[in-house]
Design an enzyme around this catalytic site. Structure first.
Site, PDB file in Angstrom:
ATOM      1  N   GLU A 107      23.167  -7.516  56.837  1.00  0.00           N
ATOM      2  CA  GLU A 107      24.782  -9.309  55.839  1.00  0.00           C
ATOM      3  C   GLU A 107      25.740  -9.173  57.251  1.00  0.00           C
ATOM      4  OE1 GLU A 107      26.526  -7.898  52.797  1.00  0.00           O
ATOM      5  OE2 GLU A 107      27.695  -9.203  52.098  1.00  0.00           O
ATOM      6  N   LYS A 164      25.457 -16.538  49.728  1.00  0.00           N
ATOM      7  CA  LYS A 164      25.346 -15.391  48.383  1.00  0.00           C
ATOM      8  C   LYS A 164      25.674 -15.567  47.355  1.00  0.00           C
ATOM      9  CE  LYS A 164      27.002 -10.197  48.669  1.00  0.00           C
ATOM     10  NZ  LYS A 164      28.676  -9.373  49.759  1.00  0.00           N
ATOM     11  N   CYS A 209      22.668  -9.051  50.194  1.00  0.00           N
ATOM     12  CA  CYS A 209      23.467  -7.767  49.413  1.00  0.00           C
ATOM     13  C   CYS A 209      23.509  -7.324  48.353  1.00  0.00           C
ATOM     14  CB  CYS A 209      25.017  -7.658  50.096  1.00  0.00           C
ATOM     15  SG  CYS A 209      25.628  -6.173  49.390  1.00  0.00           S
TER      16      CYS A 209
END
Lengths: 585, 585
Positions: B44, B127, B163
């Site tokens: 990330e 994300k 994540c």
């Protein structure tokens, strides 16, 4: 049209002091009732204080807030105030806190409002819009509410909202229009920023237009760590006319009669799309009072006056709410320590302020004279502690030179102030202004020691303006100006080596502060600053200083926020950070 | 079934170092290609480092990240790696940042992922789940994505996620099942916590079950201020079988051949309700490699080993990424400074560590002997600086007694360490453990001075265990145990007055740490702690100490987080706070 006598209680609660805060509600509700009020509103999170931060995760604290609310409802009735609807903010929870991931609950802690009436909690509302920018972390803490609570009282429909609800279009105020209410009450914990009061009134007016209703905005007052709440409570009519306004930085009970449209008998309820509308009726209310009361419109003050009052209140509340009797600070004769001393004397009185002159061999004669002069003008407790014997002891035992010797002097002064603090119980004040903090122009554990820093968010150029304003204000009142003129006019120097001037290592403060306002407060990049006309070489140097001083700021004392972006929780940057604004493009 | 050779690049980027981070991607992509990989994934925010905090608000930084991404795509093709799909995290933005209220944009900064192929950005993903608890403030920074990106490569469908997407049920992994993908890639910046690796594998297995697909989880490694990323990259099959796993706390290229189902030709696309699905195809890919490669499964280590490696890596990266050549710390002969010295020597080598014994009249003989013994065992640069002459200079010039004299000694030591830092350029390490930080058992600007504290999040009882483990590890390897036995076995003392012991003012550390684990890490209230069997009087005393020490912690040096709740950004409490857990109920 029905008339409602509103009371907005602009009071000063303390974080964590549930009994004390409840006592404030009882006392001010009594005063409101004595003035014939038919509805009194207290600030956001009144019972717990605001912000309570991670106390939200402590179940015992949540339970205490809930219990205190119900006890308060009963106590108000016991006080003979059962008929008066009392709006208070508190911490509620209808589910466990979200302290980790793997759960997206729609229940949890709430930034809540209750309407107390008849000895019980007659209605509740959960804050809908949660701020999560600047100093606010409310997505960390709270679950947003999705129901607008409308209370019918004395033939009028009143919607209840909390703080950020008024800062965003859509949501409660838009739904209030659909629900055809006559008045929206908005309770706040809205921290001071320079010029925020200029934004606040147009904002309240926009929301009144959005809701098609009068708006009563009540804000708390007082200091809480780095925040200071300025009050500035406001009542506007549905057409945006300003009806009444409280002063800033003082407790105030604003009482005003507001004409409101009668409740619409066919107003919608239940699911209105964006939010649900729940309706509650409370009766009886206190009888319609005789005569008419107008709250008046407090006069706006200058920026310098506003900031001065913010700094005085922020310091006073930090000292008093944390139980300190007195403060101590080093007096160099320079502008920063002189202004802090004057703020401290205004906040606490001269008998609670100790000023220590700590001359060295590099201290000029005028430094000592100016420090003594300031002490005489303000009447603070003045001491002199020469640092040379201690500096010499270090120099005799260690092999130090250059910057290490300069910093040593500042650190010996820090040890002296901390020793006085330990010996006599004073809170140490540190005096580095925002410009110095930005570029790291201070000695860590030296002049930066202290539990609180009134100038932390004040740029150097504003420090001078504050000094000039405060002295002029004294003259206007016929009292002695606290700050010696030569402290204001002489060129700034740290006096850590012979003939040292700030301008040896820093640009002129006017230029420095302009660059800092863009880089720190405005998140502007190097090219933007150069395009604004700043010297590229100076911009590059200042940006490197700011980037390199993050580690010092991380250990800095708290201090009152007055700008749109204060160092601390308002501006969060990594220490380990290789990003440097490119110096050509 | 088609087989894809996956490479997970568990690397150590640096916040803000865009060129350096891009160079890491090029170097490790080359290594992956040399091993026949057909897809390589980096962590990330690989290009910017993670977390970048308020750099998100700097438009120049966002633009630099975007430019670096496109340059990297071109450079990879120039390196002859154009066919290799490279997954990297970066900072993107499709609208201005939300730095205030009165706007709820659905565009803004993004925690983004790009798939680079053929010299260009072939696909991006934003994300979806944003963590906003613990140390994370991602609602402050990012707008969540609502589109799942699925890439068809070598006849297989691969979904790309970031994540937190893996930490929550629903969202991307649920949609990945609807989209009938064969593999979900998840790129991470997931900070270490004790026992987190035990949670991580079952989590990845649950998401594999949710997606009905294999999962490739890659995490970064390295220190960033208070966080340390532990790697622990993982590949599991759709049925949850663990296929390959990287070690913790070391850079590692995990290469593993994964059998995957062929892409379903009739798989759905477009709006799938919870999220949209966008599909992209990339070709050509590197030819299917000969033979089979298995990544292996790294062995788990003990808790003590895990924490030790975390502290070593956290310190090394803080020192190196901030450009320090060496560190200095005070050596008292006690357990805390001995363990920090051993960590520093493991992190930096003995030639980069300076240890200073600073005896006073209250220092016991064994203190000096133990400090010298530690220096001899580790080979660090050892110095002795007696504090008495400087202490005497203060005492001769000020009227001090009791606690003020105790603190004075600690502050003179602080001045000595800072003088050495200024004179010689060392980073000062401070050594207060989590138990001391909790109860405020330290002298502000005294033993607390320093730029970094390796033990900040390590309770005292764990400090002893670490010392014992490190010595045993040395013996196991046939090298000299670094920590003198008597530093481990003697009763702890601050040695600031004759015969002083920690137990004079604190409960036994085993009891103290158990209470602190409940109160600090667990947010438990007083009654809960008493119900667990702790002595009510001790609980009351400890809680009051913890509440009263918040002001000290606010000025504490940063240090590596190893627990579920570290002091600092992980636990945010007001200083001004009158809430005290009720001592009866």
């Amino acid at each position: 049209m029905p008339t409602l006598r509103l009371a907005l209680a602009q009071v000063n609660p303390t974080v964590g002091d549930l009994p004390g805060n409840a006592a404030i509600v009882r006392e001010w509700s009594r005063a409101a009732a004595d003035s014939g009020a038919q509805l009194v509103a207290f600030p956001e999170m009144m019972l717990t204080g605001y912000p309570v931060e991670d106390l939200v995760f402590r179940e015992s604290f949540v339970a205490a807030s809930q219990a205190a609310l119900h006890r308060l409802a009963a106590d108000l009735a016991g006080d003979g105030l059962g008929d008066l609807p009392v709006v208070v903010g508190y911490l509620d929870a209808d589910g466990p806190a979200r302290v980790s991931s793997e759960a997206s609950p729609d229940r949890g802690p709430r930034d809540a409002l209750a309407l107390l009436h008849g000895g019980r909690v007659a209605a509740t509302y959960y804050k809908h819009h949660l701020p999560n920018y600047g100093v606010f972390d409310e997505d960390r803490y709270f679950v947003p509410g999705d129901t607008l609570t409308v209370v019918r009282m004395a033939g009028v429909d009143v919607a209840l909202t909390v703080c950020e609800d008024i800062w965003q279009a859509g949501g409660p105020f838009a739904v209030a229009r659909q629900a055809r209410v006559g008045l929206v009450v908005n309770i706040n914990g809205s921290p001071y920023e320079l010029d925020k009061d200029d934004v606040r009134l147009p904002l309240v007016q926009r929301r009144a237009a959005e809701a098609g209703a009068a708006v009563a905005y009540v804000n708390m007052v007082g200091g809480q760590d780095e925040l200071v709440f300025d009050g500035d409570s406001i009542v506007v009519a549905a057409d945006g006319t300003l009806l009444a306004r409280s002063p800033q930085f003082a407790e105030h009970l604003l009482i005003h009669d507001v004409e409101l449209p009668p409740a619409a008998l066919d107003a919608p309820t239940g699911d209105l799309g964006e939010m649900r509308v729940d309706r509650v009726a409370v009766a009886p209310l206190p009888a319609a009072p005789a005569g008419t009361v107008e709250g008046g419109i407090a006069v706006r003050v200058t920026n310098e006056a506003e900031v001065w009052h913010a700094l005085v209140l922020g310091l006073r509340d930090y000292v008093d709410k944390n139980g300190f009797r007195s403060v101590v600070l080093g007096l160099s004769g320079g502008i920063d320590s002189s202004v802090v001393a004057a703020i401290a004397v205004d906040a606490l009185g001269p008998h609670r302020v100790v000023g220590v002159s700590m001359p060295s061999q590099h201290s000029s004669g005028h430094s000592r004279d100016d420090a003594a002069d300031l002490a005489k003008r303000t009447g603070l407790d003045y001491r002199v502690e020469a640092i040379q014997p201690m500096v010499d002891a270090f120099l005799a035992n260690m092999s130090l030179s250059g910057l290490a010797v300069e910093n040593l002097q500042a650190r010996v002064r820090g040890v002296i102030l901390m020793a006085l603090s330990n010996q006599e119980g004073h809170l140490v004040l540190t005096t580095g202004n925002k410009s110095e903090l930005a570029v790291g122009y201070s000695t860590l554990y030296g002049d930066s020691v202290g539990g609180f820093n009134p100038l932390k968010d004040v740029p150097k150029t504003l420090v001078w303006k504050l000094a000039t304003w405060r002295n002029a204000e004294a003259e206007r009142r016929g009292s002695e100006p606290p700050i010696p003129d030569s402290s204001i006019t002489k060129p700034p120097s740290a006096e850590l080596r012979p003939g040292q001037l700030d301008t040896d290592s820093l640009p002129d403060y006017a230029e420095l502060d302009a660059i800092l306002a863009g880089y720190v407060d405005g998140d502007k990049g190097r090219d933007e600053l150069v395009a604004e006309g700043h010297d590229p070489a100076v911009v590059d140097r200042v940006l490197r200083l700011v980037d390199g001083a993050e580690y010092k700021r991380r250990q800095a004392a708290p201090g009152t926020k007055i700008s749109i972006k204060a160092f601390g929780r308002d501006r969060r940057l990594p220490i380990t950070n290789r990003w440097r604004e490119p110096s050509s493009s």
